[in-house]
Each structure stands twice: as structure tokens, then as C-alpha cells.
Write a protein that holds these residues in place. Structure first.
Motif, PDB file in Angstrom:
ATOM      1  N   GLN A   2      29.209   1.040  -4.900  1.00 26.57           N
ATOM      2  CA  GLN A   2      29.131   0.012  -5.940  1.00 26.57           C
ATOM      3  C   GLN A   2      29.363   0.616  -7.315  1.00 26.57           C
ATOM      4  O   GLN A   2      28.761   1.632  -7.671  1.00 26.57           O
ATOM      5  CB  GLN A   2      27.752  -0.635  -5.894  1.00 26.57           C
ATOM      6  CG  GLN A   2      27.467  -1.696  -6.935  1.00 26.57           C
ATOM      7  CD  GLN A   2      28.201  -3.004  -6.698  1.00 26.57           C
ATOM      8  OE1 GLN A   2      29.322  -3.166  -7.137  1.00 26.57           O
ATOM      9  NE2 GLN A   2      27.542  -3.941  -6.030  1.00 26.57           N
ATOM     10  N   VAL A   4      29.620  -0.634 -11.484  1.00 26.52           N
ATOM     11  CA  VAL A   4      29.335  -1.735 -12.406  1.00 26.52           C
ATOM     12  C   VAL A   4      29.931  -1.389 -13.771  1.00 26.52           C
ATOM     13  O   VAL A   4      29.679  -0.301 -14.299  1.00 26.52           O
ATOM     14  CB  VAL A   4      27.814  -1.962 -12.529  1.00 26.52           C
ATOM     15  CG1 VAL A   4      27.530  -3.148 -13.450  1.00 26.52           C
ATOM     16  CG2 VAL A   4      27.197  -2.195 -11.159  1.00 26.52           C
ATOM     17  N   GLN A   6      30.854  -2.791 -17.820  1.00 23.34           N
ATOM     18  CA  GLN A   6      30.527  -3.774 -18.847  1.00 23.34           C
ATOM     19  C   GLN A   6      31.550  -3.704 -19.981  1.00 23.34           C
ATOM     20  O   GLN A   6      31.908  -2.618 -20.437  1.00 23.34           O
ATOM     21  CB  GLN A   6      29.120  -3.535 -19.400  1.00 23.34           C
ATOM     22  CG  GLN A   6      28.039  -3.840 -18.378  1.00 23.34           C
ATOM     23  CD  GLN A   6      26.661  -3.741 -18.967  1.00 23.34           C
ATOM     24  OE1 GLN A   6      25.878  -2.881 -18.576  1.00 23.34           O
ATOM     25  NE2 GLN A   6      26.348  -4.640 -19.902  1.00 23.34           N
ATOM     26  N   CYS A  23      30.012  -8.464 -17.403  1.00 28.00           N
ATOM     27  CA  CYS A  23      29.615  -7.453 -16.419  1.00 28.00           C
ATOM     28  C   CYS A  23      30.416  -7.709 -15.151  1.00 28.00           C
ATOM     29  O   CYS A  23      30.511  -8.858 -14.699  1.00 28.00           O
ATOM     30  CB  CYS A  23      28.117  -7.568 -16.139  1.00 28.00           C
ATOM     31  SG  CYS A  23      27.504  -6.547 -14.769  1.00 28.00           S
ATOM     32  N   PHE A  25      31.337  -6.085 -11.069  1.00 29.69           N
ATOM     33  CA  PHE A  25      30.896  -5.162 -10.031  1.00 29.69           C
ATOM     34  C   PHE A  25      31.878  -5.205  -8.868  1.00 29.69           C
ATOM     35  O   PHE A  25      32.526  -6.228  -8.618  1.00 29.69           O
ATOM     36  CB  PHE A  25      29.462  -5.486  -9.562  1.00 29.69           C
ATOM     37  CG  PHE A  25      29.185  -6.943  -9.322  1.00 29.69           C
ATOM     38  CD1 PHE A  25      28.793  -7.772 -10.374  1.00 29.69           C
ATOM     39  CD2 PHE A  25      29.304  -7.487  -8.051  1.00 29.69           C
ATOM     40  CE1 PHE A  25      28.528  -9.109 -10.158  1.00 29.69           C
ATOM     41  CE2 PHE A  25      29.040  -8.828  -7.837  1.00 29.69           C
ATOM     42  CZ  PHE A  25      28.657  -9.640  -8.897  1.00 29.69           C
ATOM     43  N   LEU A  33      21.175  -9.797  -9.510  1.00 36.93           N
ATOM     44  CA  LEU A  33      21.717  -9.136 -10.689  1.00 36.93           C
ATOM     45  C   LEU A  33      20.738  -9.367 -11.827  1.00 36.93           C
ATOM     46  O   LEU A  33      20.215 -10.470 -11.994  1.00 36.93           O
ATOM     47  CB  LEU A  33      23.098  -9.697 -11.043  1.00 36.93           C
ATOM     48  CG  LEU A  33      23.828  -9.077 -12.241  1.00 36.93           C
ATOM     49  CD1 LEU A  33      25.326  -9.048 -11.994  1.00 36.93           C
ATOM     50  CD2 LEU A  33      23.514  -9.800 -13.533  1.00 36.93           C
ATOM     51  N   VAL A  92      22.896  -4.373 -10.703  1.00 34.80           N
ATOM     52  CA  VAL A  92      22.968  -5.114  -9.452  1.00 34.80           C
ATOM     53  C   VAL A  92      22.142  -4.397  -8.397  1.00 34.80           C
ATOM     54  O   VAL A  92      21.989  -3.183  -8.419  1.00 34.80           O
ATOM     55  CB  VAL A  92      24.419  -5.286  -8.956  1.00 34.80           C
ATOM     56  CG1 VAL A  92      25.250  -6.029  -9.983  1.00 34.80           C
ATOM     57  CG2 VAL A  92      25.061  -3.953  -8.627  1.00 34.80           C
ATOM     58  N   GLY A 101      25.198  -0.830 -15.120  1.00 39.51           N
ATOM     59  CA  GLY A 101      26.429  -0.690 -15.857  1.00 39.51           C
ATOM     60  C   GLY A 101      26.247   0.254 -17.025  1.00 39.51           C
ATOM     61  O   GLY A 101      25.149   0.788 -17.265  1.00 39.51           O
TER      62      GLY A 101
END
Lengths: 110, 118
Positions: A2, A4, A6, A23, A25, A33, A92, A101
Motif C-alpha cells: 500500500q 498513500v 497526498q 489523498c 492510495f 481511512l 489508511v 501519506g
């Protein structure tokens, strides 16, 4: 794995503006989230949490939306104030941990 | 209700030295987390305790980092020896229960310890 992201990394706006923080992902199989606020020299404060089955959450002037299928969330701040100046982080949960993030640094000037 | 306490707030050391950080979670919180936040990045989980047992330490550099949570309350994170890339803010957080899948259990964060390695 994963990831993330921003956007934008930083934002400077005059007081009173409505603004949107983004944001994204990479793995849509998330459980929830969260949006956090971080002030300089202080820890993180949870602002909003959206479960994967929800589309949005609201708290005062803040509204967060979630589009899990496209891997995106937005944080909407209405009528911004200088006191909103801080770094905003989204995170997340898709296992037993939070993946954060890189944050958006917001400055609201009078 | 008192928040998560951390000390020291700031620490400056030279590379290859040792350093330790202390965290006191909110009373009654069973789960404790240590995060590393490098400048310009989001926090990264280093280790998670449930009471005094380790739940996840998959991202802890075990050759130099160690952590313990004796008696399931306070916790100490140690770095020995420190490297330049360890310069970061170390955040401690706690939650009432283990943050399982889909959990809404809020993590409460301390103010962090800013470490500078020269």
C-alpha cells in the motif's frame, strides 16, 4: 504494498477560502481511512474516520469523502481560518496497521 | 484525562552513540505504538505492543533498534548505535484496544521526540 500519496504537498490560502486536500492510495482493499492534523511540535490529532462502507463523514467545517474503488479521498475545509494552519495527514488501514501519506502543509493567512 | 507523555522532547547525539526514548501511554490503554517520522514524510510504524507483548515489529531495524514495554504500561525505544538516517521525530501513540481489522479505535499521539544525529 500500500502506498498513500497526498496532493498538494503545501498550500497557502487567504482566510475565508474553501479548500480541498487530496489523498490517493494504491490498494483499494482498505477497512477505513482517517484524516489527522499535526501541529508543529505536537502529535497527531484524529479529525475524521471513514469506514470502507461509508462515502463521507462531517465534523463542523470539515467534510471527508471516500471513493474506495478509485482509491481516493478528499478533505474539504469550509471557510478556512488561520487556526486551520497545520499539516494534514491521511492514513489508511488495510491490515492491522495505519499507512500514512506524506501530508499537506496548509497555511491560512489573515 | 492526561495524554500520551514522551521524553525527552529533543535529543542531539553523534553517530554511533546510543539513545533512548520513553513513553507513558494514556492510563488503561492496552495498545502502544512507536512511529518514526522523517522530515517531509508521514509516520511509519516501527513496533506495536499489546499489553507487554509485541504484535508487529516487521519494520523495526532490529540490528540497531530495540523496544520494550515492561509491565504493559511505559515503553522505551532504544537506538544503538545511531546512524545519520535515524534523524527523525519518534512518535508514541496508544489506543484502548488492539486496532484490529476495520477498527475504529482511535490512536492518541504524544508530542514526539525530535532526534538529530550529527
Amino acid at each position: 504494498k500500500q502506498e498513500v500519496t497526498q496532493i498538494p504537498a503545501a498550500l497557502s490560502v487567504p482566510e475565508g477560502e474553501n479548500l480541498v486536500l487530496n489523498c490517493s492510495f494504491t490498494d483499494s482493499a482498505i477497512y477505513n481511512l482517517q484524516w489527522f492534523r499535526q501541529d508543529p511540535g505536537k502529535g497527531l490529532t484524529s479529525l475524521l474516520l471513514i469506514q470502507s462502507s461509508q462515502r463521507e463523514q462531517t465534523s463542523g467545517r470539515l467534510n471527508a469523502s471516500l471513493d474506495k474503488s478509485s482509491g481516493r479521498s478528499t478533505l474539504y475545509i469550509a471557510a478556512s481560518q488561520p487556526g486551520d494552519s497545520a499539516t494534514y495527514l491521511c492514513a489508511v488501514r488495510n491490515t492491522d496497521k495505519l499507512i500514512f501519506g506524506t501530508g499537506t502543509r496548509l497555511q491560512v493567512f489573515p | 484525562e492526561a495524554g500520551v507523555a514522551q521524553s525527552p522532547r529533543y535529543k542531539i547525539i553523534e553517530k554511533r552513540q546510543s539513545v533512548a526514548f520513553w513513553c507513558n501511554p494514556i492510563s488503561g490503554h492496552a495498545t502502544l505504538y512507536w512511529y518514526q517520522q522523517i522530515l517531509g514524510q508521514g509516520p511509519k510504524l516501527l513496533i506495536q505492543f499489546q499489553n507487554n507483548g509485541v504484535v508487529d515489529d516487521s519494520q523495526l531495524p532490529k540490528d540497531r533498534f530495540s523496544a520494550e514495554r515492561l509491565k504493559g504500561v511505559d515503553s522505551t525505544l532504544k537506538i544503538q548505535p545511531a546512524k545519520l538516517e535515524d534523524s527523525a521525530v519518534y512518535l508514541c501513540a496508544s489506543s484502548y484496544t488492539r486496532g484490529g481489522l476495520g477498527s475504529t479505535d482511535t490512536q492518541y499521539f504524544g508530542p514526539g521526540t525530535r532526534l538529530t544525529v550529527l
